[in-house]
Motif scaffolding. Structure first.
Motif, PDB file in Angstrom:
ATOM      1  N   LEU A 234       0.846  -1.185   0.000  1.00 47.24           N
ATOM      2  CA  LEU A 234       0.000   0.000   0.000  1.00 47.24           C
ATOM      3  C   LEU A 234       0.885   1.240   0.000  1.00 47.24           C
ATOM      4  O   LEU A 234       1.733   1.394   0.884  1.00 47.24           O
ATOM      5  CB  LEU A 234      -0.902   0.030   1.233  1.00 47.24           C
ATOM      6  CG  LEU A 234      -1.835  -1.162   1.442  1.00 47.24           C
ATOM      7  CD1 LEU A 234      -2.587  -1.021   2.749  1.00 47.24           C
ATOM      8  CD2 LEU A 234      -2.795  -1.299   0.281  1.00 47.24           C
TER       9      LEU A 234
ATOM     10  N   ASP B 268      -2.990   4.923  -1.498  1.00 47.21           N
ATOM     11  CA  ASP B 268      -3.874   3.839  -1.058  1.00 47.21           C
ATOM     12  C   ASP B 268      -4.299   4.060   0.393  1.00 47.21           C
ATOM     13  O   ASP B 268      -5.471   3.897   0.748  1.00 47.21           O
ATOM     14  CB  ASP B 268      -3.179   2.481  -1.163  1.00 47.21           C
ATOM     15  CG  ASP B 268      -2.941   2.030  -2.584  1.00 47.21           C
ATOM     16  OD1 ASP B 268      -3.652   2.489  -3.491  1.00 47.21           O
ATOM     17  OD2 ASP B 268      -2.024   1.197  -2.778  1.00 47.21           O
ATOM     18  N   ARG B 269      -3.359   4.442   1.223  1.00 45.80           N
ATOM     19  CA  ARG B 269      -3.648   4.666   2.645  1.00 45.80           C
ATOM     20  C   ARG B 269      -4.626   5.828   2.830  1.00 45.80           C
ATOM     21  O   ARG B 269      -5.523   5.757   3.671  1.00 45.80           O
ATOM     22  CB  ARG B 269      -2.366   4.909   3.424  1.00 45.80           C
ATOM     23  CG  ARG B 269      -1.502   3.680   3.515  1.00 45.80           C
ATOM     24  CD  ARG B 269      -0.157   3.990   4.201  1.00 45.80           C
ATOM     25  NE  ARG B 269       0.569   2.758   4.380  1.00 45.80           N
ATOM     26  CZ  ARG B 269       0.269   1.825   5.285  1.00 45.80           C
ATOM     27  NH1 ARG B 269      -0.723   2.010   6.113  1.00 45.80           N
ATOM     28  NH2 ARG B 269       0.974   0.718   5.364  1.00 45.80           N
TER      29      ARG B 269
ATOM     30  N   ARG C 205      -7.958   2.535  -8.302  1.00 45.78           N
ATOM     31  CA  ARG C 205      -7.297   2.146  -7.053  1.00 45.78           C
ATOM     32  C   ARG C 205      -8.280   1.494  -6.080  1.00 45.78           C
ATOM     33  O   ARG C 205      -7.958   0.499  -5.448  1.00 45.78           O
ATOM     34  CB  ARG C 205      -6.617   3.347  -6.403  1.00 45.78           C
ATOM     35  CG  ARG C 205      -5.285   3.700  -7.037  1.00 45.78           C
ATOM     36  CD  ARG C 205      -4.718   4.946  -6.361  1.00 45.78           C
ATOM     37  NE  ARG C 205      -3.408   5.261  -6.870  1.00 45.78           N
ATOM     38  CZ  ARG C 205      -2.258   4.928  -6.265  1.00 45.78           C
ATOM     39  NH1 ARG C 205      -2.278   4.257  -5.122  1.00 45.78           N
ATOM     40  NH2 ARG C 205      -1.105   5.256  -6.784  1.00 45.78           N
TER      41      ARG C 205
ATOM     42  N   LEU D 218      -8.053  -2.282  -4.630  1.00 46.32           N
ATOM     43  CA  LEU D 218      -8.073  -2.591  -3.193  1.00 46.32           C
ATOM     44  C   LEU D 218      -9.183  -3.593  -2.864  1.00 46.32           C
ATOM     45  O   LEU D 218      -9.018  -4.459  -2.012  1.00 46.32           O
ATOM     46  CB  LEU D 218      -8.219  -1.311  -2.368  1.00 46.32           C
ATOM     47  CG  LEU D 218      -7.007  -0.373  -2.402  1.00 46.32           C
ATOM     48  CD1 LEU D 218      -7.373   1.005  -1.853  1.00 46.32           C
ATOM     49  CD2 LEU D 218      -5.844  -0.976  -1.636  1.00 46.32           C
TER      50      LEU D 218
ATOM     51  N   VAL E 111      -8.339  -6.060   0.381  1.00 42.74           N
ATOM     52  CA  VAL E 111      -8.059  -5.066   1.430  1.00 42.74           C
ATOM     53  C   VAL E 111      -9.377  -4.439   1.876  1.00 42.74           C
ATOM     54  O   VAL E 111      -9.627  -4.284   3.065  1.00 42.74           O
ATOM     55  CB  VAL E 111      -7.071  -3.990   0.927  1.00 42.74           C
ATOM     56  CG1 VAL E 111      -6.881  -2.889   1.972  1.00 42.74           C
ATOM     57  CG2 VAL E 111      -5.730  -4.618   0.569  1.00 42.74           C
TER      58      VAL E 111
ATOM     59  N   ASP F 201       3.209   2.560   7.657  1.00 43.10           N
ATOM     60  CA  ASP F 201       4.197   1.918   6.802  1.00 43.10           C
ATOM     61  C   ASP F 201       5.472   1.621   7.542  1.00 43.10           C
ATOM     62  O   ASP F 201       5.941   2.222   8.399  1.00 43.10           O
ATOM     63  CB  ASP F 201       4.500   2.834   5.608  1.00 43.10           C
ATOM     64  CG  ASP F 201       4.315   2.102   4.301  1.00 43.10           C
ATOM     65  OD1 ASP F 201       3.932   0.941   4.320  1.00 43.10           O
ATOM     66  OD2 ASP F 201       4.554   2.743   3.267  1.00 43.10           O
TER      67      ASP F 201
END
Length: 157
Positions: free
Chosen positions: A6, A10-11, A42, A46, A51, A157
Motif C-alpha cells: 500500500l 492507497d492509505r 485504485r 483494493l 483489502v 508503513d
C-alpha cells in the motif's frame, strides 16, 4: 498469502473510506488529490486484493430498541469439532449477537450482544443462549459507555 503493498495514496483512500464509506468517487478523488478515473481504479484494486472486504451501514442500536451492549465470555464443555461447529452455527443464527471471537485464556469465546435492557438480556439468556448445547459457563458484563469504536486498524508503513 502476502500482504498487498500500500502506498500513501492507497492509505489516504482507505482512511477516507473508513470515515465515510458512502463518499462518491468524485469527492474521494478530490480529497486525496487524484482525478476520478485513477481513484476509481485504485479502489477497485483494493477491493480485488481483499483489502476492502465490504461496505456497511452503522446502525443506531438505541433507535432500534436494543440500546444495551453486553460482552459475554463463554466456556465450552468440550473442544471437539462438533461442539465448536454447533456453537458457531447457533451464534450465526442469533440476530442479537453482533460479534463472536474465539479467544485464548480462561474463556473460549467472547461474544458481543445487543439487548433491550436487563429484561431483554434475561430473555436472551433464557430463550437463546442457555439452549445452546456445549456451554459450560458464561460471564457477562454490560457496556456502560463506548469510548472508541472503529472498524479497522490501518498500520503505519
Amino acid at each position: 498469502m502476502s500482504q498487498p503493498r500500500l502506498d500513501q495514496i492507497d492509505r489516504r483512500i482507505l482512511h477516507e473510506l473508513g470515515k465515510d464509506g458512502r463518499i462518491s468517487n468524485a469527492q474521494l478523488a478530490q480529497r486525496i488529490g487524484l482525478s476520478p478515473s485513477p481513484c476509481w481504479q485504485r479502489v477497485r484494486r483494493l477491493e480485488q486484493q481483499g483489502v476492502i472486504t465490504n461496505y456497511c451501514a452503522i446502525l443506531d442500536q438505541v433507535k432500534l430498541g436494543a440500546a444495551e451492549i453486553v460482552m459475554i465470555e463463554i466456556v465450552l464443555e468440550r473442544h471437539d469439532d462438533e461442539t465448536l461447529e454447533t456453537f458457531g452455527n447457533r451464534m450465526q443464527k442469533m440476530p442479537e449477537v453482533l460479534e463472536v471471537h474465539l479467544t485464548t485464556g480462561e474463556y473460549d469465546y467472547l461474544i458481543k450482544v445487543a439487548v433491550d435492557g436487563t429484561r431483554g438480556y434475561e430473555e436472551f439468556l433464557r430463550r437463546k443462549l442457555y439452549h445452546v448445547p456445549g456451554i459450560r459457563h458464561s460471564r457477562s458484563s454490560f457496556v456502560l459507555r463506548t469510548l472508541k469504536d472503529v472498524q479497522a486498524y490501518l498500520p503505519e508503513d
